[in-house]
Design an enzyme around this catalytic site. Structure first.
Site, mmCIF file in Angstrom:
data_model
loop_
_atom_site.group_PDB
_atom_site.id
_atom_site.type_symbol
_atom_site.label_atom_id
_atom_site.label_comp_id
_atom_site.label_asym_id
_atom_site.label_seq_id
_atom_site.Cartn_x
_atom_site.Cartn_y
_atom_site.Cartn_z
ATOM 1 C CB SER A 22 4.204 -15.424 5.419
ATOM 2 O OG SER A 22 4.163 -14.029 5.443
ATOM 3 C CE1 TYR B 119 4.301 -15.153 -0.664
ATOM 4 C CE2 TYR B 119 3.862 -13.721 1.216
ATOM 5 C CZ TYR B 119 4.614 -14.707 0.608
ATOM 6 O OH TYR B 119 5.684 -15.255 1.274
ATOM 7 C CE LYS C 230 4.453 -18.152 1.944
ATOM 8 N NZ LYS C 230 5.427 -19.240 1.754
HETATM 9 O O1 LIG Z 1 9.420 0.516 -1.563
HETATM 10 C C1 LIG Z 1 8.821 0.320 -0.498
HETATM 11 C C2 LIG Z 1 8.556 -0.996 -0.029
HETATM 12 C C3 LIG Z 1 7.852 -1.139 1.159
HETATM 13 N N1 LIG Z 1 7.446 -0.055 1.867
HETATM 14 C C4 LIG Z 1 6.715 -0.237 3.140
HETATM 15 O O2 LIG Z 1 7.529 -0.962 4.019
HETATM 16 C C5 LIG Z 1 6.763 -1.836 4.816
HETATM 17 C C6 LIG Z 1 7.295 -3.250 4.638
HETATM 18 O O3 LIG Z 1 7.037 -3.649 3.302
HETATM 19 P P1 LIG Z 1 7.660 -4.974 2.654
HETATM 20 O O4 LIG Z 1 9.125 -5.029 2.872
HETATM 21 O O5 LIG Z 1 7.180 -5.050 1.246
HETATM 22 O O6 LIG Z 1 7.045 -6.114 3.552
HETATM 23 P P2 LIG Z 1 5.528 -6.570 3.769
HETATM 24 O O7 LIG Z 1 4.609 -5.862 2.890
HETATM 25 O O8 LIG Z 1 5.281 -6.482 5.228
HETATM 26 O O9 LIG Z 1 5.560 -8.082 3.286
HETATM 27 C C7 LIG Z 1 6.732 -8.852 3.371
HETATM 28 O O10 LIG Z 1 6.790 -9.526 4.559
HETATM 29 C C8 LIG Z 1 5.804 -10.545 4.723
HETATM 30 C C9 LIG Z 1 6.012 -11.185 6.063
HETATM 31 O O11 LIG Z 1 7.200 -11.902 6.053
HETATM 32 C C10 LIG Z 1 5.930 -11.538 3.598
HETATM 33 O O12 LIG Z 1 4.913 -12.457 3.742
HETATM 34 C C11 LIG Z 1 5.836 -10.856 2.273
HETATM 35 O O13 LIG Z 1 6.166 -11.773 1.272
HETATM 36 C C12 LIG Z 1 6.817 -9.775 2.183
HETATM 37 O O14 LIG Z 1 6.591 -9.051 0.984
HETATM 38 C C13 LIG Z 1 5.309 -1.677 4.340
HETATM 39 O O15 LIG Z 1 4.659 -0.784 5.191
HETATM 40 C C14 LIG Z 1 5.434 -1.040 2.962
HETATM 41 O O16 LIG Z 1 4.362 -0.199 2.624
HETATM 42 C C15 LIG Z 1 7.699 1.225 1.418
HETATM 43 O O17 LIG Z 1 7.311 2.206 2.053
HETATM 44 N N2 LIG Z 1 8.384 1.365 0.243
#
Ligand SMILES: O=c1ccn([C@@H]2O[C@H](COP(=O)(O)OP(=O)(O)O[C@H]3O[C@H](CO)[C@@H](O)[C@H](O)[C@H]3O)[C@@H](O)[C@H]2O)c(=O)[nH]1
Length: 232
Positions: free
Chosen positions: A14, A38, A42
């Site tokens: 990831s 998490y 990885k």
């Molecule tokens: O309800 C929500 C969910 C997310 N976010 C934002 O959206 C962005 C993306 O968030 P998310 O979709 O949760 O992805 P990541 O936190 O970047 O992590 C994901 O993407 C990574 C890279 O693939 C993986 O390793 C993880 O498992 C997966 O959770 C971030 O800035 C979050 O703060 C929001 O604002 N509101």
């Protein structure tokens, strides 16, 4: 694997192993660090894969570092159906769009980015699937050796607000939002350097965020309550 003399492996890693990288786009040989539990799982599993390939030179391992997988199969029949309240952005937006959740919490609007929200490299799951086929083909080439990481991303960064706008356009639905504090363990901006995968695997992502949102909405509108349907 030892029992069946299987010494080839594609590991689903990831982009989380980059933590908040010093430089973006993230190149594969950049320093790795975890920002959350998490991410550390990885990172440790990558380390174990590297150790195996050092200890036994006949192992061939590819580490695929997925960026942010989203969307669904074009048919609208196969898609993500998380249990409980989704953690990730796209399934959450999807559930707001179909009326299962009232509004999207936007985690952080004071990041040093173009609109204050965090930036990620979203990648269509069908491109991700093609990336695995390319990796398998590479593993079976006679000259492939060792344990090699590849980014699977598009190379383009999209903010949370840009993703919401693209989804609203694709679905014709308004996504109500609430601006909230940052979520612990979140990076500011992460997107992939894509040259290594293009050069060595012959793979490149083909879909942009419009197509990702189109296919996510196609799945969502056909299956608003996921595979099980709405419970009575
Ligand atoms: O309800 C929500 C969910 C997310 N976010 C934002 O959206 C962005 C993306 O968030 P998310 O979709 O949760 O992805 P990541 O936190 O970047 O992590 C994901 O993407 C990574 C890279 O693939 C993986 O390793 C993880 O498992 C997966 O959770 C971030 O800035 C979050 O703060 C929001 O604002 N509101």
């Amino acid at each position: 694997m030892a029992k069946y003399n299987c010494k080839k492996m594609v590991f689903s890693s990831s982009s989380t192993v980059y933590g908040q990288p010093e430089k973006i786009p993230c190149v594969e040989d950049t320093e790795l660090k975890a920002m959350n539990p998490y991410g550390r799982t990885k990172l440790f599993l990558e380390e174990i894969a590297r150790d195996i390939s050092q200890a036994e030179s006949d192992w061939q391992i590819i580490l695929l570092r997925y960026f942010n997988p989203v969307a669904a199969h074009e048919s609208g029949k196969i898609g993500e159906d998380p249990k409980g309240i989704p953690n990730n952005l796209m399934p959450y937006i999807q559930q707001v769009a179909v009326g299962r959740l009232p509004e999207l919490n936007v985690y952080g609007h004071d990041y040093p980015t173009r609109d204050g929200t965090a930036i990620r490299d979203y990648i269509h799951v069908m491109d991700l699937a093609d990336g695995h086929i390319a990796a398998l083909k590479k593993l079976f080439t006679p000259d492939f050796k060792g344990c090699v990481p590849y980014n699977l991303g598009t190379g383009r960064g999209t903010s949370v607000l840009e993703m919401v706008a693209a989804f609203e356009k694709a679905s014709g639905k308004k996504i109500p939002m609430k601006l909230c504090p940052r979520r612990a363990g979140d990076a500011t901006a992460v997107y992939a350097a894509v040259d290594k995968a293009a050069k060595e695997l012959g793979w490149k992502a083909k879909h942009g965020i419009e197509e990702m949102c189109r296919d996510q909405w196609n799945w969502a509108s056909k299956n608003p309550w996921g595979y099980q349907g709405k419970k009575a």
